[in-house]
Design a protein around this motif. Structure first.
Motif, PDB file in Angstrom:
ATOM      1  N   LYS A   1      12.001  -3.663  -0.726  1.00 15.92           N
ATOM      2  CA  LYS A   1      12.365  -5.052  -0.467  1.00 15.92           C
ATOM      3  C   LYS A   1      12.703  -5.224   1.014  1.00 15.92           C
ATOM      4  O   LYS A   1      13.379  -4.400   1.616  1.00 15.92           O
ATOM      5  CB  LYS A   1      13.577  -5.427  -1.330  1.00 15.92           C
ATOM      6  N   GLY A   2      12.176  -6.298   1.596  1.00 14.38           N
ATOM      7  CA  GLY A   2      12.448  -6.591   2.995  1.00 14.38           C
ATOM      8  C   GLY A   2      11.617  -5.800   3.975  1.00 14.38           C
ATOM      9  O   GLY A   2      11.907  -5.804   5.182  1.00 14.38           O
ATOM     10  N   PHE A   3      10.574  -5.146   3.502  1.00 15.34           N
ATOM     11  CA  PHE A   3       9.744  -4.310   4.372  1.00 15.34           C
ATOM     12  C   PHE A   3       9.052  -5.162   5.437  1.00 15.34           C
ATOM     13  O   PHE A   3       8.573  -6.266   5.162  1.00 15.34           O
ATOM     14  CB  PHE A   3       8.700  -3.587   3.520  1.00 15.34           C
ATOM     15  N   ASP A   4       8.989  -4.648   6.653  1.00 16.68           N
ATOM     16  CA  ASP A   4       8.322  -5.329   7.760  1.00 16.68           C
ATOM     17  C   ASP A   4       6.815  -5.146   7.621  1.00 16.68           C
ATOM     18  O   ASP A   4       6.270  -4.099   7.952  1.00 16.68           O
ATOM     19  CB  ASP A   4       8.809  -4.756   9.093  1.00 16.68           C
ATOM     20  N   THR A   5       6.137  -6.173   7.129  1.00 17.21           N
ATOM     21  CA  THR A   5       4.707  -6.053   6.850  1.00 17.21           C
ATOM     22  C   THR A   5       3.837  -6.222   8.092  1.00 17.21           C
ATOM     23  O   THR A   5       2.605  -6.132   7.995  1.00 17.21           O
ATOM     24  CB  THR A   5       4.273  -7.099   5.814  1.00 17.21           C
ATOM     25  N   SER A   6       4.435  -6.453   9.248  1.00 13.77           N
ATOM     26  CA  SER A   6       3.627  -6.605  10.459  1.00 13.77           C
ATOM     27  C   SER A   6       3.020  -5.275  10.899  1.00 13.77           C
ATOM     28  O   SER A   6       2.072  -5.254  11.687  1.00 13.77           O
ATOM     29  CB  SER A   6       4.463  -7.189  11.597  1.00 13.77           C
ATOM     30  N   VAL A   7       3.545  -4.171  10.399  1.00  8.84           N
ATOM     31  CA  VAL A   7       3.072  -2.848  10.839  1.00  8.84           C
ATOM     32  C   VAL A   7       1.965  -2.351   9.912  1.00  8.84           C
ATOM     33  O   VAL A   7       2.016  -1.232   9.396  1.00  8.84           O
ATOM     34  CB  VAL A   7       4.231  -1.827  10.893  1.00  8.84           C
ATOM     35  N   ASN A   8       0.952  -3.172   9.678  1.00  5.38           N
ATOM     36  CA  ASN A   8      -0.114  -2.762   8.774  1.00  5.38           C
ATOM     37  C   ASN A   8      -1.457  -2.874   9.475  1.00  5.38           C
ATOM     38  O   ASN A   8      -1.583  -3.467  10.541  1.00  5.38           O
ATOM     39  CB  ASN A   8      -0.079  -3.606   7.498  1.00  5.38           C
ATOM     40  N   GLY A   9      -2.473  -2.304   8.853  1.00 10.90           N
ATOM     41  CA  GLY A   9      -3.814  -2.328   9.416  1.00 10.90           C
ATOM     42  C   GLY A   9      -4.394  -0.932   9.475  1.00 10.90           C
ATOM     43  O   GLY A   9      -3.690   0.035   9.793  1.00 10.90           O
ATOM     44  N   ARG A  10      -5.665  -0.813   9.190  1.00 12.59           N
ATOM     45  CA  ARG A  10      -6.304   0.490   9.075  1.00 12.59           C
ATOM     46  C   ARG A  10      -6.189   1.319  10.351  1.00 12.59           C
ATOM     47  O   ARG A  10      -6.142   2.553  10.307  1.00 12.59           O
ATOM     48  CB  ARG A  10      -7.786   0.291   8.711  1.00 12.59           C
ATOM     49  N   THR A  11      -6.132   0.669  11.505  1.00 10.06           N
ATOM     50  CA  THR A  11      -6.081   1.415  12.772  1.00 10.06           C
ATOM     51  C   THR A  11      -4.655   1.605  13.295  1.00 10.06           C
ATOM     52  O   THR A  11      -4.465   2.259  14.321  1.00 10.06           O
ATOM     53  CB  THR A  11      -6.918   0.699  13.839  1.00 10.06           C
ATOM     54  N   ALA A  12      -3.679   1.041  12.596  1.00  8.94           N
ATOM     55  CA  ALA A  12      -2.276   1.182  13.036  1.00  8.94           C
ATOM     56  C   ALA A  12      -1.681   2.437  12.407  1.00  8.94           C
ATOM     57  O   ALA A  12      -0.828   2.373  11.517  1.00  8.94           O
ATOM     58  CB  ALA A  12      -1.471  -0.057  12.660  1.00  8.94           C
ATOM     59  N   ARG A  13      -2.113   3.590  12.878  1.00  5.48           N
ATOM     60  CA  ARG A  13      -1.716   4.852  12.264  1.00  5.48           C
ATOM     61  C   ARG A  13      -0.365   5.330  12.773  1.00  5.48           C
ATOM     62  O   ARG A  13      -0.039   5.175  13.951  1.00  5.48           O
ATOM     63  CB  ARG A  13      -2.780   5.921  12.534  1.00  5.48           C
ATOM     64  N   ARG A  14       0.368   5.931  11.843  1.00  5.73           N
ATOM     65  CA  ARG A  14       1.653   6.551  12.163  1.00  5.73           C
ATOM     66  C   ARG A  14       1.740   7.856  11.387  1.00  5.73           C
ATOM     67  O   ARG A  14       1.068   8.016  10.359  1.00  5.73           O
ATOM     68  CB  ARG A  14       2.825   5.642  11.767  1.00  5.73           C
ATOM     69  N   PRO A  15       2.569   8.778  11.815  1.00  3.41           N
ATOM     70  CA  PRO A  15       2.778   9.993  11.009  1.00  3.41           C
ATOM     71  C   PRO A  15       3.262   9.612   9.610  1.00  3.41           C
ATOM     72  O   PRO A  15       4.030   8.655   9.441  1.00  3.41           O
ATOM     73  CB  PRO A  15       3.842  10.764  11.788  1.00  3.41           C
ATOM     74  N   LEU A  16       2.826  10.360   8.629  1.00  5.56           N
ATOM     75  CA  LEU A  16       3.196  10.041   7.252  1.00  5.56           C
ATOM     76  C   LEU A  16       4.710  10.048   7.069  1.00  5.56           C
ATOM     77  O   LEU A  16       5.251   9.272   6.268  1.00  5.56           O
ATOM     78  CB  LEU A  16       2.528  11.052   6.314  1.00  5.56           C
ATOM     79  N   SER A  17       5.403  10.879   7.827  1.00  6.39           N
ATOM     80  CA  SER A  17       6.865  10.910   7.725  1.00  6.39           C
ATOM     81  C   SER A  17       7.480   9.563   8.100  1.00  6.39           C
ATOM     82  O   SER A  17       8.523   9.170   7.554  1.00  6.39           O
ATOM     83  CB  SER A  17       7.428  12.008   8.636  1.00  6.39           C
ATOM     84  N   ALA A  18       6.829   8.838   9.028  1.00  5.77           N
ATOM     85  CA  ALA A  18       7.353   7.533   9.421  1.00  5.77           C
ATOM     86  C   ALA A  18       7.281   6.548   8.260  1.00  5.77           C
ATOM     87  O   ALA A  18       8.187   5.716   8.076  1.00  5.77           O
ATOM     88  CB  ALA A  18       6.576   7.005  10.627  1.00  5.77           C
ATOM     89  N   TRP A  19       6.222   6.645   7.464  1.00  3.50           N
ATOM     90  CA  TRP A  19       6.099   5.749   6.318  1.00  3.50           C
ATOM     91  C   TRP A  19       7.066   6.149   5.207  1.00  3.50           C
ATOM     92  O   TRP A  19       7.671   5.275   4.553  1.00  3.50           O
ATOM     93  CB  TRP A  19       4.658   5.774   5.794  1.00  3.50           C
ATOM     94  N   ARG A  20       7.228   7.459   5.013  1.00  2.24           N
ATOM     95  CA  ARG A  20       8.203   7.881   4.000  1.00  2.24           C
ATOM     96  C   ARG A  20       9.600   7.419   4.387  1.00  2.24           C
ATOM     97  O   ARG A  20      10.382   6.974   3.527  1.00  2.24           O
ATOM     98  CB  ARG A  20       8.172   9.406   3.846  1.00  2.24           C
TER      99      ARG A  20
END
Length: 403
Positions: free
Chosen positions: A238-257
């Motif tokens: 809940k309240g997740f910042d959805t602006s950080v999305n897109g196939r080319t907007a890659r981040r380390p998986l730990s950042a998403w966890r």
């Protein structure tokens, strides 16, 4: 399905397209003959396969109107990832198990993904496309946008005929020139295709082993990583910042966890720190996916998010996954092909001439449906969704009494 406004714009655009007269096409091909010779195509072969070709205006009409970009995603996926395609794909996984195992060992691409590409591209070899390949590419080489690109494709297919890989007889494909079991463009065919059955030819039209091995080779060369998933459906906190999305907007998986993403099926996200991206194909209200490098390999096959998701999700179903957990943000979901055929049959029973009952919702089906929607007091948008099917079911003609 297109809105009425988009459909009207499409019809106006089609009307505005200049026709390519037969003599204009012939003159254009005459001008291309020296370039074909320079590309290594024999003059006699070029003349044999281009002489007498008549232009096909419909391929120019299709040039800017691909369904991957104009159909609501839930409609697009409902027809491509339906139970019929899943059942057929699972049967073919068993039938070609030995071949697919060899392909997996050689190229590192799992059987379900290879078969999913086959299913999405040609319904497992049932629909190669009805357009004459040489006619389509000749037309696009001489009119419309990207003529240089299509000339390269025309020359590529002629060279494949010249080398003996292909026979020109009955050679058909999509309006843009993709053809065969897994719909390669001719230049991709020339670069990527392999001989999967050992007969000395690379025949993606007549040989399932060649086609499936070539598909795996394509994905491998596009960066496929053996043993890794394409991605996972996830649930957003809940309240997740959805602006950080897109196939080319890659981040380390730990950042998403660390942001609280979890798999929608309750499983664990991979523990490593590979690059990953968040995909929200219809926004935060619809299904969400964390995707990895293998998703990009699928995407490279046909650069459309809807297309890549269709293959990825079909592969999941072929492995036994039950499908998406989250619902699409619509109160009118799309129809499977079986349901589309049912809708078409009701339209036929109501007296509409829509052509074959084939599950393909084309112009005649949309027009007939719009007339029935207007008759029933519904928005006459011609969209074949669940609401339209339910309305037709409720108002279908009664069977004639037996005599």
């Amino acid at each position: 399905m297109r809105s009425p406004h988009v459909l009207s714009s499409l019809l106006l655009a089609m009307a505005a397209l200049p026709a390519l007269a037969a003599d204009d096409l012939s003159a254009c091909l005459d001008r291309l003959a020296p370039k074909a010779r320079a590309a290594g195509i024999g003059e006699a072969l070029f003349r044999e396969h281009t002489q007498g070709l008549v232009s096909d205006p419909s391929v120019l009409e299709a040039l800017d109107y691909q369904p991957e970009f104009r159909t609501p995603l839930w409609d697009y996926l409902a027809g491509l990832v339906d139970q019929q395609r899943v059942d057929d794909g699972r049967a073919l996984l068993e039938e070609h198990a030995d071949l697919l195992e060899r392909i997996d060992v050689q190229y590192g691409v799992d059987p379900a993904t290879v078969v999913a590409v086959w299913g999405v591209e040609s319904d497992y070899g049932r629909t190669f496309g009805s357009k004459s390949l040489l006619r389509s590419l000749a037309t696009l080489s001489c009119a419309g946008r990207r003529q240089d690109f299509f000339r390269g494709e025309l020359f590529a297919v002629l060279k494949l005929i010249q080398s003996g890989d292909l026979s020109a007889t009955g050679l058909t494909g999509s309006w843009a020139g993709a053809f065969g079991h897994t719909q390669f463009m001719p230049s991709t065919y020339a670069r990527i295709a392999v001989d999967g059955d050992g007969d000395g030819r690379r025949d993606l039209v007549g040989s399932v082993p060649d086609a499936l091995a070539s598909t795996a080779n394509y994905l491998k060369r596009s960066g496929w990583r053996p043993g890794q998933a394409w991605g996972h459906e996830v649930t957003l906190p809940k309240g997740f910042d959805t602006s950080v999305n897109g196939r080319t907007a890659r981040r380390p998986l730990s950042a998403w966890r660390s942001r609280g993403l979890v798999r929608a099926d309750g499983g664990e996200l991979p523990a490593d720190d590979r690059a990953a991206a968040l995909l929200l194909p219809v926004g935060a209200e619809g299904p969400a996916f964390i995707v990895f490098r293998n998703y990009d390999a699928i995407y490279s096959y046909n650069a459309a998010e809807s297309y890549a998701l269709a293959i990825a999700l079909l592969a999941q179903r072929l492995r036994g996954d039950e499908g998406l957990r989250a619902a699409w943000p619509t109160d009118d979901p799309g129809l499977s092909r079986a349901q589309r055929r049912e809708l078409q049959q009701i339209l036929v029973d109501l007296g509409h001439d829509i052509g074959p009952v084939d599950g393909m919702v084309g112009k005649l089906t949309r027009e007939a449906l719009a007339r029935e929607q207007a008759r029933l007091g519904l928005p006459a948008d011609g969209r074949a969704g669940q609401k339209a099917l339910q309305a037709l079911r409720a108002n279908r003609p009664s069977p004639a009494p037996a005599r």
